[in-house]
Design an enzyme around this catalytic site. Structure first.
Site, PDB file in Angstrom:
ATOM      1  N   GLY A 145     -20.439  26.482  21.287  1.00 28.96           N
ATOM      2  CA  GLY A 145     -20.776  25.387  20.395  1.00 28.96           C
ATOM      3  C   GLY A 145     -19.565  24.657  19.851  1.00 28.96           C
ATOM      4  N   ARG A 158     -32.081  30.584  24.014  1.00 30.06           N
ATOM      5  CA  ARG A 158     -33.055  30.373  22.935  1.00 30.06           C
ATOM      6  C   ARG A 158     -33.854  29.104  23.212  1.00 30.06           C
ATOM      7  NH1 ARG A 158     -28.158  28.125  21.238  1.00 30.06           N
ATOM      8  NH2 ARG A 158     -28.376  25.873  20.985  1.00 30.06           N
ATOM      9  N   VAL A 202     -33.481  22.887  19.841  1.00 34.98           N
ATOM     10  CA  VAL A 202     -33.965  21.818  18.969  1.00 34.98           C
ATOM     11  C   VAL A 202     -34.618  20.713  19.806  1.00 34.98           C
ATOM     12  CG1 VAL A 202     -33.267  20.000  17.343  1.00 34.98           C
ATOM     13  CG2 VAL A 202     -32.202  22.261  17.199  1.00 34.98           C
TER      14      VAL A 202
HETATM   15  C1  MV4 Z   1     -15.125  21.401  27.367  1.00 32.29           C
HETATM   16  C2  MV4 Z   1     -14.793  20.041  27.220  1.00 32.29           C
HETATM   17  C3  MV4 Z   1     -13.943  19.491  28.155  1.00 32.29           C
HETATM   18  N1  MV4 Z   1     -13.472  20.243  29.163  1.00 32.29           N
HETATM   19  N2  MV4 Z   1     -14.620  22.112  28.395  1.00 32.29           N
HETATM   20  C4  MV4 Z   1     -17.569  21.804  23.322  1.00 32.29           C
HETATM   21  C5  MV4 Z   1     -18.633  22.754  22.965  1.00 32.29           C
HETATM   22  C6  MV4 Z   1     -18.614  23.819  23.951  1.00 32.29           C
HETATM   23  N3  MV4 Z   1     -19.959  24.114  24.319  1.00 32.29           N
HETATM   24  C7  MV4 Z   1     -17.839  23.292  25.106  1.00 32.29           C
HETATM   25  N4  MV4 Z   1     -17.259  22.074  24.665  1.00 32.29           N
HETATM   26  C8  MV4 Z   1     -16.452  21.350  25.469  1.00 32.29           C
HETATM   27  N5  MV4 Z   1     -15.950  22.011  26.517  1.00 32.29           N
HETATM   28  C9  MV4 Z   1     -13.817  21.540  29.260  1.00 32.29           C
HETATM   29  N6  MV4 Z   1     -13.320  22.263  30.259  1.00 32.29           N
HETATM   30  C10 MV4 Z   1     -15.319  19.337  26.155  1.00 32.29           C
HETATM   31  C11 MV4 Z   1     -16.154  19.987  25.261  1.00 32.29           C
HETATM   32  C12 MV4 Z   1     -16.690  19.179  24.215  1.00 32.29           C
HETATM   33  C13 MV4 Z   1     -18.058  18.888  24.164  1.00 32.29           C
HETATM   34  C14 MV4 Z   1     -18.982  19.390  25.066  1.00 32.29           C
HETATM   35  C15 MV4 Z   1     -20.319  19.110  24.977  1.00 32.29           C
HETATM   36  C16 MV4 Z   1     -20.777  18.264  23.976  1.00 32.29           C
HETATM   37  C17 MV4 Z   1     -19.906  17.755  23.073  1.00 32.29           C
HETATM   38  C18 MV4 Z   1     -18.530  18.046  23.134  1.00 32.29           C
HETATM   39  C19 MV4 Z   1     -17.666  17.510  22.207  1.00 32.29           C
HETATM   40  C20 MV4 Z   1     -16.344  17.805  22.275  1.00 32.29           C
HETATM   41  C21 MV4 Z   1     -15.857  18.646  23.271  1.00 32.29           C
END
Ligand code: MV4
Length: 447
Positions: A164, A291, A294
């Protein structure tokens, strides 16, 4: 089938689960904190039990209080909803040890997906594409530097126990990597009591696309298509849509089939969601949520399936009873999360609801537990309603959403309705042209 289900949650999701149970002829037990004595989920349940003071850790997160409530009420099963204890493997284990059925996955799968390195390894072996990275925990900075230079910068350091978005650190170049690793380790140790970290190539402008799956206890698995959840701020989703404006039918079927096949290989049971980043036509696994989510209603609106009823049936030992080809997709659905917060500053705005009028009509669904005179407590999540709209296509959905937002009256507190209204006339949004960073640029206030 169960005769009585205890719902270990509050707010709209507690009502959502009650509704599914009632349609199935199952009686419901609500649990509530002292701050929720007048809450709608308590008023509409067949029975209710107070489980503690307002602080969630003493009520909705109290395993002994909830197990005691289940015993007192003679419930057969417990549905955890989302948040709170929904992805707590030891809770799921204790529920079963005390003779109740946990309406959700097996504890081993909750544990597996809670460990982000183990999850990534497991889904990779099951055929899901993952982001290139350290392939396991970082324990040696020199090795990390070698691997990262092979992958290319920037890289994102993540906590094994995170998820998250918590505990991530970006390294733009080799000279930033050692500090990013050390800081991520320190923060992960403080936040989760587990300092283990891994890293991945950082995708700079992906969309967040997730696949909903349903799996029964007999190896039958279907996917219910995807949801595009890219519109978020600080990892809080604001609006979700299904299908994604970025995918075509061929791509959807391919990634859906890969997700379903992997879930089958892993032996997962219940509803689940595989989260992907989608960039330049490629999918990369990031996490699996074990889960109910939402945003599940948009999938219900385009498939006609009741995901909560399916979870209950599966937990009771029933087979799915349909195959992938029986899942039909129809039209477009969008969910607007309505929060009790200032639409410009995102400051929480708890308090008393004055006049209340929810929109209705063709294709409009409101999942909420608020009412006129209800006092939004300050102790919990600020989401007070979900406006879910379905249309034959994205355009009809947007027209319907605009008129529904205009109809929606929630007086007395600030809500995110004006922000959603602003969004509805943004060209990028209307064109479906947005990534995970778009909303933060749109609202400004970046830090
Ligand atoms: C990342 C990414 C870019 N590259 N992984 C944020 C939450 C977590 N579930 C994983 N996330 C991210 N992983 C790589 N390799 C960017 C994010 C990320 C993001 C991902 C989904 C939805 C919103 C986000 C907001 C900022 C960063």
């Amino acid at each position: 089938m169960f005769e009585k289900v205890l719902i270990a949650n509050r707010g709209e999701i507690a009502l959502r689960i009650q509704r599914a149970c009632r349609e199935m002829g199952i009686r419901t037990v609500a649990v509530h904190s002292t701050a929720d004595e007048t809450a709608m989920h308590v008023r509409l349940a067949d029975e209710s039990i107070c489980i503690g003071p307002p602080a969630a850790k003493d009520s909705y997160l109290s395993v002994p209080a909830i197990l005691t409530a289940a015993a007192i009420s003679n419930a057969d099963a417990i549905h955890p909803g989302y948040g709170f204890l929904s992805e707590n493997a030891s809770f799921a284990t204790m529920v079963e040890e005390h003779g109740f059925t946990f309406i959700g996955p097996k504890p081993e799968h909750i544990s597996l997906m809670g460990d982000k390195i183990a999850a990534k390894q497991a889904v990779k072996e099951a055929g899901i594409p993952v982001v290139p990275g350290s392939d396991g925990a970082v324990d040696d900075i020199d090795v990390a530097l070698k691997v990262a230079s092979g992958i290319g910068y920037p890289v994102l350091v993540k906590a094994t126990a995170g998820g998250g978005g918590r505990g991530m650190k970006l390294a733009n170049s080799a000279d930033e990597l050692p500090d990013a690793i050390k800081m991520a380790q320190k923060e992960a140790e403080a936040a989760f009591g587990n300092g283990e970290v891994y890293f991945e190539k950082y995708l700079t402008k992906p969309r967040h696309i997730e696949i909903q799956i349903l799996a029964d206890g007999f190896g039958n698995v279907v996917h219910l298509g995807e949801r595009d959840c890219s519109l978020q701020r600080r990892h809080q989703k604001l609006l979700e849509e299904a299908p994604s404006p970025a995918l075509n039918e061929d791509t959807r079927q391919k990634i859906g089939a890969i997700a379903a096949e992997a879930v089958k290989k892993i032996g997962y049971r219940s509803a689940g969601t595989i989260e992907f980043l989608y960039e330049d036509g490629e999918f990369y696994f990031i996490e699996m949520n074990t889960r109910l989510q939402v945003e599940h209603p948009i999938t219900e609106m385009i498939t006609g399936l009741d995901i909560v009823r399916e979870m209950v049936r599966i937990a009771a030992g029933a087979p799915l009873g349909y195959e992938q080809d029986d899942v039909r997709f129809s039209g477009h659905a969008i969910e607007c999360r309505i929060n009790a917060e200032h639409p410009g500053t995102f400051m929480p705005s708890p308090g008393t609801i004055g006049d209340y009028h929810a929109p209705g009509g063709l294709g409009v669904r409101v999942d909420s537990a608020i009412y006129s005179g209800y006092v939004v407590p300050p102790h919990y999540d600020s989401m007070i309603a979900k406006l879910i709209v379905h249309g034959a296509n994205r355009n009809e959905c947007l027209m319907r959403l605009r008129r529904s937002l205009a109809e929606y009256v929630i007086d007395g507190i600030e809500t995110s309705i004006p922000l959603h209204q602003k969004l509805m006339s943004e060209v990028d949004f209307v064109n479906g042209d947005y990534d995970i960073h778009w909303l933060e640029k749109f609202v400004g206030l970046d830090d």
